[in-house]
Each structure stands twice: as C-alpha cells, then as structure tokens.
Design a protein around this motif. Sequence first.
Motif, PDB file in Angstrom:
ATOM      1  N   LYS A  76      -8.153  -4.947  -1.540  1.00 48.68           N
ATOM      2  CA  LYS A  76      -7.559  -4.694  -3.101  1.00 48.68           C
ATOM      3  C   LYS A  76      -7.105  -3.483  -3.541  1.00 48.68           C
ATOM      4  CE  LYS A  76      -8.511  -6.097  -7.883  1.00 48.68           C
ATOM      5  NZ  LYS A  76      -8.990  -4.865  -8.758  1.00 48.68           N
ATOM      6  N   PHE A  77      -5.995  -3.236  -3.566  1.00 46.65           N
ATOM      7  CA  PHE A  77      -5.460  -1.843  -4.004  1.00 46.65           C
ATOM      8  C   PHE A  77      -6.110  -1.431  -5.320  1.00 46.65           C
ATOM      9  CE2 PHE A  77      -2.505  -2.247  -0.791  1.00 46.65           C
ATOM     10  CZ  PHE A  77      -1.925  -0.839  -0.543  1.00 46.65           C
ATOM     11  N   ILE A  78      -6.695  -0.280  -5.576  1.00 46.30           N
ATOM     12  CA  ILE A  78      -7.201   0.439  -6.962  1.00 46.30           C
ATOM     13  C   ILE A  78      -6.158   0.873  -7.399  1.00 46.30           C
ATOM     14  CG2 ILE A  78      -8.676   1.901  -8.014  1.00 46.30           C
ATOM     15  CD1 ILE A  78     -10.559   1.190  -5.601  1.00 46.30           C
ATOM     16  N   SER A  79      -5.380   1.735  -6.739  1.00 46.83           N
ATOM     17  CA  SER A  79      -4.040   2.374  -7.355  1.00 46.83           C
ATOM     18  C   SER A  79      -2.845   1.266  -7.261  1.00 46.83           C
ATOM     19  CB  SER A  79      -3.698   3.339  -6.282  1.00 46.83           C
ATOM     20  OG  SER A  79      -4.568   4.458  -5.887  1.00 46.83           O
ATOM     21  N   ARG A  80      -2.211   1.342  -8.524  1.00 44.88           N
ATOM     22  CA  ARG A  80      -0.987   0.524  -8.736  1.00 44.88           C
ATOM     23  C   ARG A  80       0.179   0.744  -7.703  1.00 44.88           C
ATOM     24  NH1 ARG A  80      -0.208  -3.165 -12.067  1.00 44.88           N
ATOM     25  NH2 ARG A  80      -1.421  -3.585 -13.694  1.00 44.88           N
ATOM     26  N   PHE A  85       3.407  -7.290  -0.783  1.00 45.21           N
ATOM     27  CA  PHE A  85       2.342  -8.177  -0.186  1.00 45.21           C
ATOM     28  C   PHE A  85       0.967  -7.801  -1.220  1.00 45.21           C
ATOM     29  CE2 PHE A  85       2.674  -3.963   2.191  1.00 45.21           C
ATOM     30  CZ  PHE A  85       1.598  -3.350   1.751  1.00 45.21           C
ATOM     31  N   VAL A  86       1.229  -7.096  -2.239  1.00 46.59           N
ATOM     32  CA  VAL A  86       0.293  -6.924  -3.062  1.00 46.59           C
ATOM     33  C   VAL A  86       0.334  -7.795  -4.336  1.00 46.59           C
ATOM     34  CG1 VAL A  86      -0.874  -5.160  -4.319  1.00 46.59           C
ATOM     35  CG2 VAL A  86      -0.338  -4.658  -2.150  1.00 46.59           C
ATOM     36  N   ASN A  87      -0.484  -8.477  -4.748  1.00 49.23           N
ATOM     37  CA  ASN A  87      -0.339  -9.213  -6.023  1.00 49.23           C
ATOM     38  C   ASN A  87      -0.180  -8.254  -7.318  1.00 49.23           C
ATOM     39  OD1 ASN A  87      -1.573 -10.320  -8.636  1.00 49.23           O
ATOM     40  ND2 ASN A  87      -1.782 -12.315  -7.223  1.00 49.23           N
ATOM     41  N   GLN A  88       0.821  -8.233  -7.891  1.00 51.18           N
ATOM     42  CA  GLN A  88       1.117  -7.430  -9.250  1.00 51.18           C
ATOM     43  C   GLN A  88      -0.014  -7.364 -10.165  1.00 51.18           C
ATOM     44  OE1 GLN A  88       2.887  -4.426  -8.720  1.00 51.18           O
ATOM     45  NE2 GLN A  88       2.791  -5.602  -6.583  1.00 51.18           N
ATOM     46  N   HIS A  89      -0.844  -8.565 -10.332  1.00 50.43           N
ATOM     47  CA  HIS A  89      -1.652  -8.733 -11.461  1.00 50.43           C
ATOM     48  C   HIS A  89      -2.965  -8.295 -11.158  1.00 50.43           C
ATOM     49  CE1 HIS A  89       1.320 -10.825 -13.635  1.00 50.43           C
ATOM     50  NE2 HIS A  89       1.541 -11.691 -12.710  1.00 50.43           N
ATOM     51  N   THR A  90      -3.474  -8.414  -9.578  1.00 48.84           N
ATOM     52  CA  THR A  90      -4.871  -8.049  -9.275  1.00 48.84           C
ATOM     53  C   THR A  90      -4.990  -7.053  -8.266  1.00 48.84           C
ATOM     54  OG1 THR A  90      -4.695  -9.748  -7.712  1.00 48.84           O
ATOM     55  CG2 THR A  90      -5.504 -10.664  -9.720  1.00 48.84           C
ATOM     56  N   GLY A  91      -3.805  -6.706  -7.717  1.00 54.42           N
ATOM     57  CA  GLY A  91      -3.934  -5.536  -6.877  1.00 54.42           C
ATOM     58  C   GLY A  91      -4.232  -5.821  -5.530  1.00 54.42           C
ATOM     59  N   GLU A  92      -4.888  -7.351  -5.251  1.00 51.51           N
ATOM     60  CA  GLU A  92      -5.019  -7.901  -4.103  1.00 51.51           C
ATOM     61  C   GLU A  92      -4.102  -8.153  -2.899  1.00 51.51           C
ATOM     62  OE1 GLU A  92      -7.460 -11.481  -4.800  1.00 51.51           O
ATOM     63  OE2 GLU A  92      -8.604 -10.551  -6.173  1.00 51.51           O
ATOM     64  N   VAL A  93      -4.256  -7.631  -1.723  1.00 58.85           N
ATOM     65  CA  VAL A  93      -3.465  -7.768  -0.674  1.00 58.85           C
ATOM     66  C   VAL A  93      -3.433  -9.492  -0.550  1.00 58.85           C
ATOM     67  CG1 VAL A  93      -2.963  -7.257   1.743  1.00 58.85           C
ATOM     68  CG2 VAL A  93      -3.799  -5.419   0.225  1.00 58.85           C
ATOM     69  N   GLU A  94      -2.161  -9.966  -0.238  1.00 60.97           N
ATOM     70  CA  GLU A  94      -2.132 -11.286   0.056  1.00 60.97           C
ATOM     71  C   GLU A  94      -2.154 -11.634   1.219  1.00 60.97           C
ATOM     72  OE1 GLU A  94       1.025 -12.785  -2.610  1.00 60.97           O
ATOM     73  OE2 GLU A  94      -0.170 -12.384  -4.506  1.00 60.97           O
TER      74      GLU A  94
END
Length: 138
Positions: A76-80, A85-94
């Motif tokens: 999960k990205f902490i930094s926006r 490949f990154v969920n724009q609501h949660t930061g999770e790498v899909e």
Amino acid sequence: MAKVPRNFRLLEELEKGEKGIGDGSCSYGLEDGDDLLMTHWNGTIIGPGHTVHENRIYSLSIECGPEYPDVPPTIKFISRVNVPFVNQHTGEVETTRLGVLARWNRNYSLETILVEMRREMAASANRKLPQPPEGSTF
C-alpha cells in the motif's frame, strides 16, 4: 530444489534491503525491529528522473503474510501517487494490474517488486500522468 523457509528468506531480504538496492532509488526494511515474524515492512521509492515523479519520495507499507514467499505481499502506498496499478481511494497496489504481482513466483522478492514499480513509473504511459500534490497521503 529445497524450499527456503519463510523466515530464512525474509532475513536474507532484510539484510539486502538494509544495504540499499543498487543506486539507492529503492529501499525497504522492517517497520519494527522487534517484529519477530517479519510481517510489517516499510518501503521507499525515489521517483525516476525525467518524469513527473522526479525528486519525489514515495513511502509504502508492505505486509508479508504467513504464506510469503509463495504468495505475494500486500503493498500500500502511503504517499499519494497516480499510476494505473494503485487504487486511487486506498493506495493499495492492485495485484492484477502490476505484472510482477500478477505473475508472482516465489523467487521474486521485495526488491523485485519495488524496482518493477519504479520502472512502471518511468514507462511512457505513466511518466507524465498528473500527480497529487507532493506530500499528500492516502
């Protein structure tokens, strides 16, 4: 070929991550040195040059579950960041949207994932995508 136990594998990765990867553009280590199960990790990616990511430092949280390395970690990205490949609501790498995770193989490592994500940031389709304000978080 013998299967390396999870903890031995993670100890190897910890040692490598603490030394820094290649040119230092990616790094990772345990979130808490007392995490005996080596589950919770931090990662950092320095944005690739000549892209909208240049001079940005991206922080990530990585969770290596009990099935790692047979199953990829959760990242999960902490930094926006704005990449496909990154969920724009949660930061999770899909998992299905990042090649290295979609075709996971137990020989891959945390280093493999971080380097691949940085490479994707520099890809022609992603290098100029509009980005959220620097310093914003998920």
